[in-house]
Design an enzyme around this catalytic site. Structure first.
Site, PDB file in Angstrom:
ATOM      1  N   SER A 153      54.031  97.605 -53.914  1.00 20.64           N
ATOM      2  CA  SER A 153      55.416  97.858 -53.511  1.00 20.64           C
ATOM      3  C   SER A 153      56.196  98.653 -54.565  1.00 20.64           C
ATOM      4  O   SER A 153      57.196  99.286 -54.252  1.00 20.64           O
ATOM      5  CB  SER A 153      56.123  96.543 -53.212  1.00 20.64           C
ATOM      6  OG  SER A 153      55.973  95.665 -54.302  1.00 20.64           O
ATOM      7  N   ASP A 394      65.162  89.222 -58.151  1.00 20.40           N
ATOM      8  CA  ASP A 394      63.922  89.987 -58.210  1.00 20.40           C
ATOM      9  C   ASP A 394      64.016  90.931 -59.407  1.00 20.40           C
ATOM     10  O   ASP A 394      64.768  91.904 -59.391  1.00 20.40           O
ATOM     11  CB  ASP A 394      63.754  90.773 -56.904  1.00 20.40           C
ATOM     12  CG  ASP A 394      62.487  91.632 -56.880  1.00 20.40           C
ATOM     13  OD1 ASP A 394      61.947  91.937 -57.970  1.00 20.40           O
ATOM     14  OD2 ASP A 394      62.070  92.014 -55.778  1.00 20.40           O
ATOM     15  N   HIS A 397      61.176  94.641 -58.880  1.00 15.66           N
ATOM     16  CA  HIS A 397      61.479  95.866 -58.140  1.00 15.66           C
ATOM     17  C   HIS A 397      62.752  96.530 -58.664  1.00 15.66           C
ATOM     18  O   HIS A 397      63.532  95.914 -59.370  1.00 15.66           O
ATOM     19  CB  HIS A 397      61.624  95.538 -56.652  1.00 15.66           C
ATOM     20  CG  HIS A 397      60.336  95.059 -56.052  1.00 15.66           C
ATOM     21  ND1 HIS A 397      60.035  93.738 -55.873  1.00 15.66           N
ATOM     22  CD2 HIS A 397      59.267  95.757 -55.623  1.00 15.66           C
ATOM     23  CE1 HIS A 397      58.827  93.619 -55.349  1.00 15.66           C
ATOM     24  NE2 HIS A 397      58.328  94.836 -55.188  1.00 15.66           N
TER      25      HIS A 397
END
Ligand code: NAG
Ligand code: NAG
Ligand code: NAG
Ligand code: NAG
Ligand code: NAG
Ligand code: NAG
Ligand code: NAG
Ligand code: NAG
Length: 422
Positions: A153, A394, A397
């Site tokens: 990702s 998070d 990311h």
């Protein structure tokens, strides 16, 4: 790693929480698994009048683009060694509103992030100037070509960034995104160019390869198998690989090397090396140095523990709105062992692969992560979840516009290093 076992253990045991957010494959939907590729037989014949984004024959033997002899921007300068400077005139290079292709995982402003300074930093190498990103020039160089990002990702975000960086110069109706799990493909019609993403979180085959339904808990990697993926990489003109965070779930990982009945727990470092060697064999046997260029991204750093960059507190990247300044900083989440393995394998490779060593520059950017301004399992965090950043932030990311745009500015500089006007 040269850290105490206790902090190692903390890192490795905390990754699972962070990894829950890796579960979902953005907005890729379970549409047709049928790949529909036009016959690629002619893709190998480079037009002589096309811009050179591929190595010329003279460079092919073991040398790197860094000594190509051209007046190249990366020819005499370590572009990864530098500093972040605040420059709101040039950055961000696009906005959340101006790019229709951003997924809600990365649109931090829209998701409620109060500060926006993280969008205004420009990377300035100490020894040279980066070329200004010119979308038209890049698309011209990619005419009749395919650029593909392969990985997890983090790579998907870099792909999204690249799409946003180029899409504004293409009129509506002449650009599109198609989803062919495990791929997402951006097409620039007038240039007959594609910018593609291929989901392969371990690069080699694993039980996490399904684009949307991949197991995180019981991961199993097939260290010697790559063909299922690599057949989709054949003939692609520019390949950009990345793989790191999925390996770091525990110090050991279940894997096979040969018989599928023989599942063994490997040290992650051993497994990573074997997987990279499988990849390297593919590169050596299948990549045509005359028509294809290969890049490998170094690991993307995480900012999971604020005690690593400040003395007090037990927070994470949440509420960080300024980069780390002054001294080089290297978080314990960035494995020097993995970095060393990457260095070893790439050095032994009998093909030219450009290593984009973005780890240190990104380490500074504790302010660049999506934090609580993101989604989890396809849904934006609720206000209750946002109020609990220790659990929900998070710190793996990145927001877009943001740090991955700079990785693409560096990729751009490398890709066009043969381009005389730069
Ligand atoms: C850029 O920063 C300067 C100085 O802080 C400020 O005066 C200006 O309004 C900012 N411009 C934009 C577009 O944010
Ligand atoms: C379009 O690009 C592909 C490679 O991505 C190439 O195989 C094909 O020949 C190109 N088409 C034309 C009309 O040039
Ligand atoms: C996801 O994969 C698991 C194991 O392979 C399977 O049992 C489950 O039915 C799948 N779920 C969906 C929605 O396809
Ligand atoms: C490896 O697989 C075995 C058997 O399924 C399991 O007990 C063990 O926890 C797994 N190890 C890891 C590191 O996932
Ligand atoms: C893995 O398999 C390769 C051959 O496929 C072999 O050369 C290598 O020694 C094996 N390594 C381990 C650690 O099992
Ligand atoms: C795995 O790592 C541990 C600890 O770093 C080490 O003691 C052990 O020898 C390693 N095992 C293998 C097979 O490399
Ligand atoms: C966020 O940072 C600001 C200034 O650094 C501080 O005043 C505030 O208390 C912090 N908020 C939280 C929730 O940590
Ligand atoms: C990448 O750069 C860092 C410093 O920025 C360095 O320590 C590391 O050795 C480099 N990695 C490789 C494989 O060259």
């Amino acid at each position: 790693m040269a850290t105490q076992p206790s902090s190692d253990h903390r890192i490795l045991s905390i990754y699972p929480f962070a990894l829950v957010s890796l579960l979902l494959f953005g907005t890729v939907r379970l549409v047709s698994e049928n790949f529909c590729w036009r016959n690629n037989a002619n893709a190998h014949s480079l037009q002589s009048d096309s811009l050179e984004i591929l190595p010329s024959e003279s460079e092919e033997q073991g040398s790197s683009i860094d000594n190509s002899g051209h007046e190249s921007i990366v020819g005499w300068c370590n572009v990864f060694d530098g500093r972040w400077v605040l420059d709101n005139a040039s950055h961000p290079l696009y906005t959340e509103e101006s790019c229709p292709y951003l997924t809600k995982q990365v649109t931090c402003q829209k998701n409620g992030r109060p500060d926006s300074l993280y969008q205004n930093w420009r990377w300035e190498p100490y020894e040279c100037k980066l070329p200004r990103f010119d979308a038209k020039k890049l698309l011209e160089a990619l005419r009749n070509k395919r650029l593909m990002f392969i990985g997890d990702s983090i790579q998907r975000t870099q792909w999204e960034s690249m799409v946003c960086l180029v899409q504004s110069v293409i009129p509506d109706g002449k650009k599109s995104i198609h989803r062919h799990p495990p791929m997402k493909i951006f097409r620039a019609e007038e240039f007959n160019a594609t910018i593609e993403f291929y989901w392969a979180p371990f690069i080699v085959e694993s039980n996490s390869d399904h684009a949307t339904n991949h197991t995180v808990q019981r991961r199993l990697v097939k260290l010697d198998s790559i063909a299922k993926h690599s057949r989709h990489w054949e003939g692609v003109h520019v390949l950009v690989f990345e793989s790191y965070v999925w390996w770091m779930y525990k110090p050991v990982i279940n894997a096979t090397n040969g018989s599928l009945n023989d599942v063994t727990e490997y040290n992650v470092t051993t497994a990573y090396r074997l997987a990279l060697e499988t990849w390297a064999n593919w590169i050596e046997s299948k990549v045509d140095p005359h028509t294809q260029r290969v890049f490998f991204m170094s690991l993307s750093p995480t900012h999971l523990w604020s005690w690593e960059w400040r003395t007090e507190g037990d927070g994470n990247c949440f509420n960080e709105s300024y980069p780390i300044e002054g001294r080089p900083y290297w978080g314990t989440g960035s494995s020097r062992e993995i970095m060393g393995i990457l260095g070893d394998v790439l050095q032994e490779l009998k093909r030219e692969v450009s290593f984009l060593n973005i780890t240190q520059m990104s380490e500074f950017r504790k302010d660049g992560h999506t934090s609580v301004y993101t989604e989890r399992r396809g849904k934006l965090l609720t206000s209750e979840q946002k109020a609990d950043p220790i659990t929900y932030a998070d710190c793996i990311h990145w927001c877009l516009p943001g740090v991955p745009d700079t990785w693409n500015e560096l990729l751009y500089a490398h890709l066009l290093s043969d381009y005389p006007i730069l």
